[in-house]
Scaffold this motif. Structure first.
Motif, PDB file in Angstrom:
ATOM      1  N   GLY A  48      18.776  10.742   3.532  1.00  0.00           N
ATOM      2  CA  GLY A  48      18.195  11.704   2.608  1.00  0.00           C
ATOM      3  C   GLY A  48      17.058  11.185   1.752  1.00  0.00           C
ATOM      4  N   LYS A  49      16.673   9.946   1.914  1.00  0.00           N
ATOM      5  CA  LYS A  49      15.594   9.385   1.100  1.00  0.00           C
ATOM      6  C   LYS A  49      14.292  10.172   1.303  1.00  0.00           C
ATOM      7  CE  LYS A  49      14.812   4.810  -0.113  1.00  0.00           C
ATOM      8  NZ  LYS A  49      14.591   3.405   0.242  1.00  0.00           N
ATOM      9  N   CYS A  50      13.993  10.520   2.534  1.00  0.00           N
ATOM     10  CA  CYS A  50      12.765  11.271   2.817  1.00  0.00           C
ATOM     11  C   CYS A  50      12.809  12.648   2.152  1.00  0.00           C
ATOM     12  CB  CYS A  50      12.542  11.405   4.321  1.00  0.00           C
ATOM     13  SG  CYS A  50      13.897  12.201   5.224  1.00  0.00           S
ATOM     14  N   ALA A  51      13.959  13.288   2.193  1.00  0.00           N
ATOM     15  CA  ALA A  51      14.110  14.613   1.589  1.00  0.00           C
ATOM     16  C   ALA A  51      13.946  14.559   0.075  1.00  0.00           C
ATOM     17  CB  ALA A  51      15.467  15.203   1.953  1.00  0.00           C
ATOM     18  N   ARG A  52      14.485  13.533  -0.548  1.00  0.00           N
ATOM     19  CA  ARG A  52      14.382  13.402  -2.007  1.00  0.00           C
ATOM     20  C   ARG A  52      12.946  13.161  -2.452  1.00  0.00           C
ATOM     21  NH1 ARG A  52      19.010  10.626  -1.036  1.00  0.00           N
ATOM     22  NH2 ARG A  52      18.038   8.594  -1.163  1.00  0.00           N
ATOM     23  N   LEU A  53      12.162  12.456  -1.654  1.00  0.00           N
ATOM     24  CA  LEU A  53      10.806  12.103  -2.065  1.00  0.00           C
ATOM     25  C   LEU A  53       9.721  13.044  -1.555  1.00  0.00           C
ATOM     26  CD1 LEU A  53      11.012   8.225  -1.728  1.00  0.00           C
ATOM     27  CD2 LEU A  53      11.138   9.611  -3.793  1.00  0.00           C
ATOM     28  N   CYS A  54      10.072  13.980  -0.699  1.00  0.00           N
ATOM     29  CA  CYS A  54       9.082  14.915  -0.151  1.00  0.00           C
ATOM     30  C   CYS A  54       8.496  15.764  -1.289  1.00  0.00           C
ATOM     31  CB  CYS A  54       9.711  15.820   0.902  1.00  0.00           C
ATOM     32  SG  CYS A  54       8.547  17.039   1.565  1.00  0.00           S
ATOM     33  N   PRO A  55       7.169  15.707  -1.489  1.00  0.00           N
ATOM     34  CA  PRO A  55       6.577  16.442  -2.610  1.00  0.00           C
ATOM     35  C   PRO A  55       6.594  17.961  -2.441  1.00  0.00           C
ATOM     36  CG  PRO A  55       4.863  15.392  -1.311  1.00  0.00           C
ATOM     37  CD  PRO A  55       6.188  14.897  -0.775  1.00  0.00           C
ATOM     38  N   VAL A  56       6.744  18.467  -1.221  1.00  0.00           N
ATOM     39  CA  VAL A  56       6.766  19.916  -1.013  1.00  0.00           C
ATOM     40  C   VAL A  56       8.165  20.427  -0.655  1.00  0.00           C
ATOM     41  CG1 VAL A  56       4.331  20.117  -0.431  1.00  0.00           C
ATOM     42  CG2 VAL A  56       5.989  19.732   1.379  1.00  0.00           C
ATOM     43  N   GLY A  57       9.141  19.544  -0.574  1.00  0.00           N
ATOM     44  CA  GLY A  57      10.527  19.941  -0.315  1.00  0.00           C
ATOM     45  C   GLY A  57      10.761  20.549   1.053  1.00  0.00           C
ATOM     46  N   CYS A  58      10.061  20.054   2.063  1.00  0.00           N
ATOM     47  CA  CYS A  58      10.202  20.645   3.395  1.00  0.00           C
ATOM     48  C   CYS A  58      11.199  19.910   4.286  1.00  0.00           C
ATOM     49  CB  CYS A  58       8.844  20.734   4.089  1.00  0.00           C
ATOM     50  SG  CYS A  58       8.172  19.153   4.591  1.00  0.00           S
ATOM     51  N   ILE A  59      11.879  18.896   3.734  1.00  0.00           N
ATOM     52  CA  ILE A  59      12.869  18.154   4.518  1.00  0.00           C
ATOM     53  C   ILE A  59      14.252  18.420   3.947  1.00  0.00           C
ATOM     54  CG2 ILE A  59      13.612  15.884   5.335  1.00  0.00           C
ATOM     55  CD1 ILE A  59      10.734  14.932   4.922  1.00  0.00           C
ATOM     56  N   GLU A  60      15.174  18.694   4.846  1.00  0.00           N
ATOM     57  CA  GLU A  60      16.557  18.974   4.463  1.00  0.00           C
ATOM     58  C   GLU A  60      17.467  18.118   5.339  1.00  0.00           C
ATOM     59  OE1 GLU A  60      19.528  22.842   4.288  1.00  0.00           O
ATOM     60  OE2 GLU A  60      17.449  23.100   4.872  1.00  0.00           O
ATOM     61  N   VAL A  61      18.507  17.575   4.755  1.00  0.00           N
ATOM     62  CA  VAL A  61      19.483  16.808   5.522  1.00  0.00           C
ATOM     63  C   VAL A  61      20.641  17.746   5.842  1.00  0.00           C
ATOM     64  CG1 VAL A  61      21.021  14.815   5.554  1.00  0.00           C
ATOM     65  CG2 VAL A  61      18.793  14.651   4.436  1.00  0.00           C
ATOM     66  N   LYS A  62      20.934  17.824   7.128  1.00  0.00           N
ATOM     67  CA  LYS A  62      21.966  18.744   7.610  1.00  0.00           C
ATOM     68  C   LYS A  62      22.981  17.983   8.444  1.00  0.00           C
ATOM     69  CE  LYS A  62      18.656  22.507   8.179  1.00  0.00           C
ATOM     70  NZ  LYS A  62      18.138  23.513   9.100  1.00  0.00           N
ATOM     71  N   ALA A  63      24.083  18.656   8.747  1.00  0.00           N
ATOM     72  CA  ALA A  63      25.019  18.088   9.708  1.00  0.00           C
ATOM     73  C   ALA A  63      24.280  18.012  11.036  1.00  0.00           C
ATOM     74  CB  ALA A  63      26.252  18.981   9.833  1.00  0.00           C
ATOM     75  N   ARG A  64      24.481  16.944  11.774  1.00  0.00           N
ATOM     76  CA  ARG A  64      23.750  16.724  13.017  1.00  0.00           C
ATOM     77  C   ARG A  64      23.865  17.897  13.983  1.00  0.00           C
ATOM     78  NH1 ARG A  64      21.169  12.277  15.396  1.00  0.00           N
ATOM     79  NH2 ARG A  64      21.583  11.044  13.574  1.00  0.00           N
ATOM     80  N   ASP A  65      25.005  18.537  14.027  1.00  0.00           N
ATOM     81  CA  ASP A  65      25.170  19.651  14.957  1.00  0.00           C
ATOM     82  C   ASP A  65      24.468  20.944  14.489  1.00  0.00           C
ATOM     83  OD1 ASP A  65      26.904  20.166  12.863  1.00  0.00           O
ATOM     84  OD2 ASP A  65      28.630  20.598  14.131  1.00  0.00           O
ATOM     85  N   GLU A  66      23.965  20.967  13.242  1.00  0.00           N
ATOM     86  CA  GLU A  66      23.222  22.112  12.723  1.00  0.00           C
ATOM     87  C   GLU A  66      21.724  21.942  12.830  1.00  0.00           C
ATOM     88  OE1 GLU A  66      24.252  22.871   8.687  1.00  0.00           O
ATOM     89  OE2 GLU A  66      26.381  22.936   9.084  1.00  0.00           O
TER      90      GLU A  66
END
Length: 67
Positions: A48-66
Motif C-alpha cells: 500500500g505504499k504506492c497508494a498512500r503516496l499517490c498524489p491523485v489517489g488513483c491506486i487502491e489496494v484490494k484483495a488479489r482476487d478482486e
C-alpha cells in the motif's frame, strides 16, 4: 507464494507522475508509455505504499482476487 493483496491503478485518473514507481522498492509499479502506471502482479506484495503516496489517489489496494 503471492500475497493476498494487490495494488490496482485506475488508469483513467493516473497522471503518470512516477511517484508510485519511485516508491515501490520491489519494482512492481511502472509508468507505461508516459501515460499511466501499471502494477506487475507477480512482484506486488500489497503493502500500500504506492497508494498512500499517490498524489491523485488513483491506486487502491484490494484483495488479489478482486483486482
Amino acid at each position: 507464494m503471492l500475497s493476498k493483496r494487490l495494488a490496482a491503478v485506475d488508469t483513467m485518473r493516473c497522471v503518470a507522475c512516477g511517484v508510485c514507481e519511485n516508491t515501490c522498492l520491489l519494482g512492481a509499479v511502472k509508468v507505461r508509455r508516459g501515460c499511466y502506471a501499471a502494477v506487475e502482479a507477480e512482484r506486488c506484495v500489497g503493502c500500500g505504499k504506492c497508494a498512500r503516496l499517490c498524489p491523485v489517489g488513483c491506486i487502491e489496494v484490494k484483495a488479489r482476487d478482486e483486482a
